[in-house]
Design an enzyme around this catalytic site. Structure first.
Site, PDB file in Angstrom:
ATOM      1  N   HIS A  97       8.139   8.118  -1.869  1.00 43.63           N
ATOM      2  CA  HIS A  97       6.734   7.661  -2.446  1.00 43.63           C
ATOM      3  C   HIS A  97       5.674   8.396  -1.432  1.00 43.63           C
ATOM      4  O   HIS A  97       6.187   8.862  -0.464  1.00 43.63           O
ATOM      5  CB  HIS A  97       6.378   6.457  -2.734  1.00 43.63           C
ATOM      6  N   HIS A 124       3.142   7.143   0.588  1.00 43.39           N
ATOM      7  CA  HIS A 124       2.688   6.327   1.610  1.00 43.39           C
ATOM      8  C   HIS A 124       2.906   7.221   2.808  1.00 43.39           C
ATOM      9  O   HIS A 124       3.942   7.820   2.998  1.00 43.39           O
ATOM     10  CB  HIS A 124       3.153   5.221   1.569  1.00 43.39           C
ATOM     11  N   ASP A 149       3.710   6.491   6.071  1.00 42.91           N
ATOM     12  CA  ASP A 149       4.990   6.431   6.556  1.00 42.91           C
ATOM     13  C   ASP A 149       6.084   6.792   6.251  1.00 42.91           C
ATOM     14  O   ASP A 149       7.346   6.737   6.762  1.00 42.91           O
ATOM     15  CB  ASP A 149       4.991   4.809   7.012  1.00 42.91           C
ATOM     16  N   HIS A 150       5.925   7.520   4.997  1.00 40.08           N
ATOM     17  CA  HIS A 150       7.091   8.209   4.320  1.00 40.08           C
ATOM     18  C   HIS A 150       7.054   9.734   4.418  1.00 40.08           C
ATOM     19  O   HIS A 150       7.958  10.680   3.783  1.00 40.08           O
ATOM     20  CB  HIS A 150       7.547   7.681   3.142  1.00 40.08           C
ATOM     21  N   HIS A 162       6.671  -0.462  -6.997  1.00 38.90           N
ATOM     22  CA  HIS A 162       5.828  -0.511  -5.676  1.00 38.90           C
ATOM     23  C   HIS A 162       4.539  -0.287  -5.949  1.00 38.90           C
ATOM     24  O   HIS A 162       4.126  -0.093  -7.232  1.00 38.90           O
ATOM     25  CB  HIS A 162       6.419   0.738  -4.692  1.00 38.90           C
ATOM     26  N   ASP A 200      10.536   1.889  -1.043  1.00 38.28           N
ATOM     27  CA  ASP A 200      10.026   0.502  -1.057  1.00 38.28           C
ATOM     28  C   ASP A 200       9.753  -0.090  -2.336  1.00 38.28           C
ATOM     29  O   ASP A 200       9.369   0.893  -3.456  1.00 38.28           O
ATOM     30  CB  ASP A 200       8.576   0.923  -0.312  1.00 38.28           C
ATOM     31  N   HIS A 233      13.592  -0.150   6.934  1.00 36.46           N
ATOM     32  CA  HIS A 233      12.325  -0.407   6.658  1.00 36.46           C
ATOM     33  C   HIS A 233      12.015  -1.739   7.381  1.00 36.46           C
ATOM     34  O   HIS A 233      11.544  -2.746   6.425  1.00 36.46           O
ATOM     35  CB  HIS A 233      11.860  -0.273   5.187  1.00 36.46           C
TER      36      HIS A 233
END
Length: 317
Positions: free
Chosen positions: A63, A65, A67-68, A141, A212, A270
């Site tokens: 996805h 976001h 942090d990915h 998510h 996530d 995670h």
């Protein structure tokens, strides 16, 4: 086949865990490496491993976001500087192409290789070659998110040399043809079918890597009978309501999924920065009360994915 964790933290980089990135090392199988998510500073993490960016030919994004994905522009640029000239494919939700192309255009970065994009909108098969299939499924998510299931195709059985010798089939190049399952005609006129002299096929391995997610039936589709399940563990036992409100999972929910879907090994990642030292170990202890084959991974852990052991009859031992 090995899984190497380049980042196992959640949200933002921590002192002991970088943000998410997971490498599936397929060097023996196809001389390549696949990355799953590329959090900030992934290329710095790679410098502390034996991984070569030029070997990375597929990147699967769960996805969008930060942090990915925030590590993608730097990694793609460095791959070019370090001799990577083979095409690379990026899979992920709609928008991943815009993110990469805008980043490269604004920074005036020129790559020495072509990027192919496969933006995912539906569930199902996203890649297949002679050795592997990869499936994607929507997860639950806050934004569109996918999990991936990597299925290795079965390996042909071992050539039964003793049976060949008993049948007075002379050794030589013909053995290689028979091992490939081909039908050959011997000098004496006999027609030999290679499949008659092969042992039971070795089942391929299955790895499920989830993004996530809250608990969802699609996670079951990804995890069923997996040799290894990589699952987020942002929250701990007793925090299921909190996990649900933030669109995440607890360690217990992940363990229950692994047990229910007959997974062989559960790897929790995670991990929130709230859980360090003994608290991270407690996440593992809690999950093992539900599913014994659970491990909370840390950055740079390397996990081999073994073949299932078979009996002489070809059934699981």
């Amino acid at each position: 086949m090995e899984i190497e964790f380049l980042g196992t933290g959640a949200g933002s980089p921590g002192k002991f865990r970088n943000v998410t990135s997971t490498a599936l090392r397929l060097l023996d199988e196809r001389n390549s490496v696949w990355l799953f998510d590329v959090g900030e500073a992934t290329q710095h993490q790679i410098l502390r491993t034996t991984l070569k960016p030029r070997k990375i030919d597929k990147i699967f994004i769960t996805h969008l976001h930060g942090d990915h994905i925030f590590g993608l522009p730097g990694l793609l640029s460095s791959r070019s500087f370090q001799g990577g000239d083979a095409p690379l494919t990026i899979y992920g939700p709609k928008g991943i192409r815009d993110f990469v192309e805008v980043s490269l255009r604004v920074s005036e970065t020129k790559l020495s290789y072509k990027i192919r994009y496969q933006e995912l909108t539906t569930d199902g098969l996203v890649f297949e070659d002679a050795k592997f299939r990869v499936y994607a499924q929507h997860l639950d998510h806050r934004i569109e998110c996918f999990g991936y299931r990597i299925e290795e195709k079965d390996h042909p059985g071992e050539l039964q040399v003793e049976q060949l010798q008993a049948a007075k089939i002379p050794s030589g190049p013909v053995y290689g043809q028979l091992k490939a399952g081909k039908t050959v005609t011997l000098p004496d006129g006999r027609v030999i079918n290679g499949t008659d002299f092969l042992g039971p096929a070795q089942p391929g391995r299955i790895v499920a890597i989830l993004g996530d997610t809250r608990q969802t039936p699609n996670a079951e589709k990804l995890a069923i009978n997996a040799d290894v399940l990589v699952h987020e563990s942002t929250f701990a036992k007793g925090e299921s309501k909190l996990a649900r409100s933030y669109y995440h999972s607890t360690n217990i929910q992940a363990a229950e999924l692994a047990k229910r879907m007959h997974v062989k090994q559960l790897l929790l990642n995670h991990i929130s920065a709230r859980y360090t030292g003994k608290m991270a170990a407690e996440l593992q202890h809690q999950a093992r009360d539900v599913f014994k084959q659970t491990r909370v991974v840390k950055d740079f852990d390397e996990i081999e994915v073994p073949f299932e052991k078979l009996t002489k009859e070809g059934t699981p031992s």
